[in-house]
Design an enzyme around this catalytic site. Structure first.
Site, PDB file in Angstrom:
ATOM      1  N   ASN A 111     -12.681 -26.899 -40.796  1.00 22.05           N
ATOM      2  CA  ASN A 111     -13.493 -27.093 -39.503  1.00 22.05           C
ATOM      3  C   ASN A 111     -13.759 -28.812 -39.398  1.00 22.05           C
ATOM      4  OD1 ASN A 111     -15.199 -26.731 -37.309  1.00 22.05           O
ATOM      5  ND2 ASN A 111     -16.928 -26.727 -38.805  1.00 22.05           N
ATOM      6  N   HIS A 113     -17.050 -31.107 -38.450  1.00 17.79           N
ATOM      7  CA  HIS A 113     -18.266 -30.874 -37.936  1.00 17.79           C
ATOM      8  C   HIS A 113     -18.873 -32.307 -37.670  1.00 17.79           C
ATOM      9  CE1 HIS A 113     -22.358 -29.207 -37.763  1.00 17.79           C
ATOM     10  NE2 HIS A 113     -22.771 -30.214 -38.565  1.00 17.79           N
ATOM     11  N   SER A 145     -17.563 -34.493 -40.451  1.00 14.70           N
ATOM     12  CA  SER A 145     -16.946 -34.058 -41.940  1.00 14.70           C
ATOM     13  C   SER A 145     -15.893 -33.170 -41.775  1.00 14.70           C
ATOM     14  CB  SER A 145     -18.255 -33.458 -42.584  1.00 14.70           C
ATOM     15  OG  SER A 145     -19.232 -34.277 -42.745  1.00 14.70           O
ATOM     16  N   ASP A 154     -20.517 -24.201 -41.887  1.00 12.77           N
ATOM     17  CA  ASP A 154     -20.606 -25.526 -42.378  1.00 12.77           C
ATOM     18  C   ASP A 154     -20.843 -25.711 -43.688  1.00 12.77           C
ATOM     19  OD1 ASP A 154     -20.367 -26.059 -39.403  1.00 12.77           O
ATOM     20  OD2 ASP A 154     -22.463 -26.031 -39.247  1.00 12.77           O
TER      21      ASP A 154
END
Ligand code: GRF
Length: 198
Positions: A111, A113, A145, A154
């Site tokens: 992911n 972020h 990030s 997260d």
């Protein structure tokens, strides 16, 4: 040359990070990975248009179409399996992936972020909320990030970060734009590095 890693990019919105990944691939900066599926949690989002422009298979899997979360997650997993996906990249995907997907792709879901995790992550920390929280905290820098996804929002190990200054006079919009510019560089680069190692 080894076969390219098969990526699914999961989206819910505009898809500018998706576009950065696709551009990196066509310009030869992401030679070890290819996007084989773009899956959206919402119909009609611009990310789907971007995928079609690159002739990439798309799927829309909306929660409202399913009687339970388990059935919804199973439908996503089925799409990923049908496209023989190796690595899942979340790019503005706003739903939480269920345990069945996390388990199946453990360590192979990434992911991006828009903050310097572990700060400013977690439930409710998305979009402008992140940048507003950074400004309210009086941070001197922010950034983005790339991390491995686990069961918590997260939360998984951070693989890479890029920093930007917070400038006096910034609002959530100006800060978001500065961070997004870095996201578009960091995500394709991090995906390439990740795919080298698997
Ligand atoms: C990005 O800021 C990303 O960090 C976050 O959601 C946003 C998605 O933007 N997870 P886009 O759809 O890639 O333009």
């Amino acid at each position: 040359m080894p076969k390219a890693v098969r990526l699914a990019v999961l989206v819910s919105g505009g898809g500018s990070n998706l576009e950065a990944i696709l551009t990196a691939r066509t310009s030869g900066q992401l030679e070890n990975a290819e996007v084989v599926l773009v899956l959206s949690s919402k119909a009609g989002v611009y990310a789907l248009e971007r995928a079609k422009k690159y002739q990439i298979e798309t799927a829309v899997v909306e929660r409202s179409a399913f009687a339970s979360d388990d059935l919804f997650q199973a439908a996503i997993l089925k799409k990923l399996a049908q496209a023989k996906v190796d690595v899942v990249c979340l790019a503005g995907y706003l739903r939480k992936l269920g345990p069945s997907i996390i388990q199946h792709y453990r360590g192979r879901i990434l992911n991006i972020h828009p903050a310097l995790l572990p700060k400013f992550g977690g439930p409710g920390m998305y979009g402008h909320f992140v940048h507003e929280a950074v400004l309210a905290a009086g941070e001197k820098e922010s950034g983005c990030s790339v991390h491995v996804v686990d069961e918590e929002f997260d939360h998984g190990p951070v693989l890479s970060q890029a920093k930007v200054p917070v400038l006096s006079g910034d609002n959530a919009e100006t800060l978001a734009a500065r961070v997004l510019e870095q996201e578009h560089k960091l995500y394709p680069k991090s995906i390439r590095e990740f795919c080298e190692k698997i």
